[in-house]
Design an enzyme around this catalytic site. Sequence first.
Site, short mmCIF file in Angstrom:
data_model
loop_
_atom_site.label_atom_id
_atom_site.label_comp_id
_atom_site.label_asym_id
_atom_site.label_seq_id
_atom_site.Cartn_x
_atom_site.Cartn_y
_atom_site.Cartn_z
N LYS A 1 0.83 -1.21 0.00
CA LYS A 1 0.00 0.00 0.00
C LYS A 1 0.87 1.27 0.00
CE LYS A 1 -4.17 -2.11 1.05
NZ LYS A 1 -3.74 -3.47 0.83
C1 PLP Z 1 -4.17 -4.57 0.11
C2 PLP Z 1 -3.33 -5.79 0.03
C3 PLP Z 1 -3.56 -6.78 -0.95
C4 PLP Z 1 -4.72 -6.71 -1.95
O1 PLP Z 1 -4.58 -5.69 -2.90
P1 PLP Z 1 -5.88 -5.13 -3.68
O2 PLP Z 1 -5.37 -3.98 -4.47
O3 PLP Z 1 -6.86 -4.73 -2.63
O4 PLP Z 1 -6.39 -6.24 -4.53
C5 PLP Z 1 -2.71 -7.87 -1.00
N1 PLP Z 1 -1.71 -8.02 -0.10
C6 PLP Z 1 -1.47 -7.09 0.86
C7 PLP Z 1 -0.37 -7.34 1.83
C8 PLP Z 1 -2.26 -5.95 0.96
O5 PLP Z 1 -2.02 -5.06 1.94
#
Ligand code: PLP
Length: 463
Positions: free
Chosen positions: A112
């Site tokens: 993120k």
């Molecule tokens: C948010 C997240 C995901 C999923 O990503 P999306 O864009 O919501 O599909 C996968 N792995 C981790 C560690 C995340 O924080």
Amino acid sequence: MRYVSTRGQAPVLDFAEVTLAGLASDGGLYVPEHWPNFSAEEIAALAQLSYAQVAAKVMAPFIGDAIPQADVERLAQEAYATFHHDAVVPFTQINEKHFIMELFHGPTLAFKDVALQFLGQLFNYLLERQETGLTIIGATSGDTGSAAIHAVAGQDKSAIFMLHPYGRVSDVQRRQMTTVLAPNVFNIAVDGSFDDCQAMVKQLLRDQSLSQKSPLSAVNSINWARVMAQIVYYFTTAVAMGAPHRAISFSVPTGNFGDVFAGYVAMKMGLPIERLIVATNENDILHRALSTGDYSTQGVVPTITPSMDIQVSSNFERLLFDLSDRDGSQVADIMTRFAEEGAMRLPKQWLDKARQVFSSHSVTQDETSATISWAQDHANMIIDPHSAVALAAAHACADQVSSPIVALATAHPAKFRDAVERATGTRPALPHFVGDIFGREERFAHLPADINAVRAYISEHMA
Ligand SMILES: *Cc1c(COP(=O)(O)O)cnc(C)c1O
């Protein structure tokens, strides 16, 4: 570039507006009016550039004349200077066919950060050029909250109020939020569940007594600029591995469909992507939708990959809009039906079109653990459970793909230490730059799950 809603009824916005806006007024999500295209020569030329320079080139057509190109590059440089790896997003080869791309070198150890560090810079840049500030209100069960707080901490024209369920996030996750003592950061621990927090945030974002004081925003995954910033690493990795001359596939651990949708946009822009593998855990609504057309909710099962424990993937609507040949009224119809019934069938032509690009696979928790220990034994790598879901799906779908497959590693193994320790017998250490959070001062307000109490707190502390 101008932005239109997936449901066709909201006003068209420019880039600055779409960055600061949330959901479109018709309930849809904003998308660019068209997909820009890069020629093979333009893609080849990216090979000479740094991550921040590629970011500026790839994002340029989406930003248009809203921000001069040199400023975009400077914002990207500042955003990615917070990463603890010179390559920003490095990748490694596991065996002949499989690779891993590491998206977790940012300040909060999860992918993120890649989007939110850039979004924080964008907010600051855009707000400096206007009179009003911005108040961000969000709810988190862990990862998004800390990444958002780290993205805007210390800025003068924004304040962030982040609600989390008291006692229900891990110590590391809580401290990654509550040890940020910048004066514009307000953590609120609520006596209630994550759903209570989220329900209050929805109400607060519509509260006129607050929005009269300052424009309100959410930094959730429907924000277009977040998707945009994620397109970049598909380009850097593909180019490093031989694009435009060689095709590539990606396996993406998927929750809200933001990350894998960014890969889809990269393909639409001309990057030679053979296949995108949508890797889900046991919460498999997307796998069912993409394999059989059954898009129906079934309740969330908690797993060892909590960032993918979702009921509905908000960004999937952006794909549906494209599959419908950008027919907003058809998307609005389908989404309204889905909201009422919790279920719908994807029309056959949409499903056929989606399956030309996407494969999907649902990975059980046992397979996830087995893949963590496989990576340790066969590649001498310690990977987190979310990354293991991607790798397991890459293995499962390998015979459908002739190009190399890059699995996206979305979290540092130390962020999900319990699951990694159970699979490998070893407890991964926190990197030194987060290791001292257990000795740092924490600050947060502790409030009942009562909208009046939370509203009064925010109203008192907002700029
Ligand atoms: C948010 C997240 C995901 C999923 O990503 P999306 O864009 O919501 O599909 C996968 N792995 C981790 C560690 C995340 O924080």
